[in-house]
Scaffold this motif. Structure first.
Motif, PDB file in Angstrom:
ATOM      1  N   SER A  84       0.829  -1.196   0.000  1.00 54.91           N
ATOM      2  CA  SER A  84       0.000   0.000   0.000  1.00 54.91           C
ATOM      3  C   SER A  84       0.870   1.255   0.000  1.00 54.91           C
ATOM      4  O   SER A  84       0.535   2.267  -0.620  1.00 54.91           O
ATOM      5  N   ALA A  85       2.012   1.187   0.683  1.00 54.36           N
ATOM      6  CA  ALA A  85       2.932   2.335   0.717  1.00 54.36           C
ATOM      7  C   ALA A  85       3.714   2.409  -0.580  1.00 54.36           C
ATOM      8  O   ALA A  85       4.114   1.382  -1.144  1.00 54.36           O
ATOM      9  N   GLN A  86       3.929   3.627  -1.080  1.00 52.39           N
ATOM     10  CA  GLN A  86       4.671   3.829  -2.315  1.00 52.39           C
ATOM     11  C   GLN A  86       6.119   4.241  -2.073  1.00 52.39           C
ATOM     12  O   GLN A  86       6.887   4.357  -3.015  1.00 52.39           O
ATOM     13  N   LYS A  87       6.480   4.474  -0.821  1.00 51.58           N
ATOM     14  CA  LYS A  87       7.826   4.916  -0.495  1.00 51.58           C
ATOM     15  C   LYS A  87       8.457   3.968   0.516  1.00 51.58           C
ATOM     16  O   LYS A  87       7.775   3.441   1.402  1.00 51.58           O
ATOM     17  N   LEU A  88       9.744   3.737   0.371  1.00 52.34           N
ATOM     18  CA  LEU A  88      10.521   2.951   1.322  1.00 52.34           C
ATOM     19  C   LEU A  88      11.619   3.846   1.866  1.00 52.34           C
ATOM     20  O   LEU A  88      12.552   4.214   1.147  1.00 52.34           O
ATOM     21  N   MET A  89      11.495   4.239   3.141  1.00 53.67           N
ATOM     22  CA  MET A  89      12.451   5.146   3.759  1.00 53.67           C
ATOM     23  C   MET A  89      13.697   4.371   4.170  1.00 53.67           C
ATOM     24  O   MET A  89      13.604   3.260   4.704  1.00 53.67           O
ATOM     25  N   MET A  90      14.868   4.950   3.921  1.00 52.54           N
ATOM     26  CA  MET A  90      16.141   4.312   4.236  1.00 52.54           C
ATOM     27  C   MET A  90      16.946   5.215   5.165  1.00 52.54           C
ATOM     28  O   MET A  90      17.413   6.292   4.755  1.00 52.54           O
ATOM     29  N   LEU A  91      17.084   4.793   6.426  1.00 56.87           N
ATOM     30  CA  LEU A  91      17.918   5.506   7.382  1.00 56.87           C
ATOM     31  C   LEU A  91      19.379   5.121   7.180  1.00 56.87           C
ATOM     32  O   LEU A  91      19.689   4.039   6.693  1.00 56.87           O
ATOM     33  N   ASP A  92      20.289   6.020   7.563  1.00 57.20           N
ATOM     34  CA  ASP A  92      21.736   5.749   7.417  1.00 57.20           C
ATOM     35  C   ASP A  92      22.045   5.259   6.012  1.00 57.20           C
ATOM     36  O   ASP A  92      22.814   4.318   5.801  1.00 57.20           O
ATOM     37  N   PHE A  93      21.428   5.907   5.042  1.00 54.84           N
ATOM     38  CA  PHE A  93      21.509   5.475   3.647  1.00 54.84           C
ATOM     39  C   PHE A  93      22.958   5.433   3.145  1.00 54.84           C
ATOM     40  O   PHE A  93      23.389   4.457   2.536  1.00 54.84           O
ATOM     41  N   ALA A  94      23.712   6.483   3.414  1.00 54.62           N
ATOM     42  CA  ALA A  94      25.080   6.561   2.894  1.00 54.62           C
ATOM     43  C   ALA A  94      25.948   5.415   3.400  1.00 54.62           C
ATOM     44  O   ALA A  94      26.800   4.898   2.664  1.00 54.62           O
ATOM     45  N   GLU A  95      25.726   4.993   4.664  1.00 55.90           N
ATOM     46  CA  GLU A  95      26.549   3.938   5.233  1.00 55.90           C
ATOM     47  C   GLU A  95      26.260   2.571   4.618  1.00 55.90           C
ATOM     48  O   GLU A  95      27.034   1.633   4.785  1.00 55.90           O
ATOM     49  N   GLY A  96      25.151   2.453   3.921  1.00 56.40           N
ATOM     50  CA  GLY A  96      24.799   1.174   3.329  1.00 56.40           C
ATOM     51  C   GLY A  96      25.499   0.868   2.015  1.00 56.40           C
ATOM     52  O   GLY A  96      25.399  -0.250   1.510  1.00 56.40           O
TER      53      GLY A  96
END
Length: 265
Positions: A84-96
């Protein structure tokens, strides 16, 4: 889309049919900037008596992967059951992300993405750019200074947040310094996207080849070629849990141990 020669139409059809679900748009979360495209890539690690061992990543350009908080836009056809959600939020994105030396390319092992879907009760239904499509050293060596038709598969930022997928038509050429350049318009949001050509095989047939990854630039856009990406990935031992020398910090996942997502096919 304007009328195209049959050959170009066939290449576009092959791209959409074989790798149409391989791309994923992202941007800096809550801000209209750093719009880019990532794509799924399956690296063939080895072939055994039990089948092929695959190591899977997301791949994009290094610059847009440097933000700390990002969001992916999820297309319905990439998830089952449909979210149902269209967005997936990514925390600490750069470190991944792990940055592949000076190539301007970043990779993210897909372990955390698969784990996230599993926890939420859904799974990814993507296509992947495979070892058979990614350009080899011989494929790149076959490019010359004469421009050839090329096709970028990316997600355009048209201002309404939809990030629709598009095949952008241009040309590529190999410069005197050996670098590969994109000739033509590059819509906002398409940095990090894969670029394809159709290498002629004779008798109106061709081989679909993913040349590499589109990089940002001020005056012209370059393409990080897949032969160099392959060489950088080759520095990862088959069961590695860390980055090769000079490639940056190891990737972060949601699991206690950092592991590449692998499977037998």
């Amino acid at each position: 889309m304007p009328d195209l020669p049959d050959y170009s139409s066939a290449i576009i059809d092959a791209i959409v049919d074989h790798v149409g679900r391989s791309t994923l748009p992202f941007q800096r979360a809550h801000r209209e900037e750093q719009h880019a495209t990532a794509f799924w890539f399956n690296e063939l690690v080895e072939t055994t008596s039990e089948g092929e061992v695959i190591r899977q990543y997301l791949v994009t350009a290094s610059e847009p992967a440097s933000v700390e908080l990002a969001e992916f836009t999820l297309r319905p056809e990439l998830c089952a059951p449909m979210m149902s959600a269209q967005k997936l939020m990514m925390l600490d994105f750069a470190e991944g992300w792990t940055h592949l030396g000076d190539l301007g390319v970043a990779i993210m092992p897909s372990t955390g993405l698969h784990a996230h879907g599993s926890r939420k009760g859904w799974h990814w239904t993507t296509d992947e750019i495979t070892d058979g499509i990614a350009a080899t050293e011989q494929d790149i060596a076959g490019l010359g200074e004469s421009p050839v038709p090329a096709y970028l598969l990316g997600h355009v930022n048209d201002g309404d947040g939809s990030r629709e997928q598009a095949v952008v038509i241009g040309r590529i050429t190999r410069a005197g310094d050996g670098g590969i350049r994109w000739i033509g318009d590059l819509p906002q949001g398409c940095v990090g996207a894969p670029v394809f050509i159709g290498a002629p095989l004779g008798e109106n047939s061709f081989k679909l080849i993913c040349v590499g990854v589109t990089l940002p630039a001020d005056d012209h856009h370059t393409i990080a070629p897949f032969d160099r990406i392959r060489a950088a990935l080759g520095a990862f031992p088959p069961n590695s849990t860390s980055a090769p020398d000079g490639a940056g910090a190891g990737p972060r996942t949601d699991e206690p141990k950092r592991r590449w997502w692998q499977r037998h096919s």
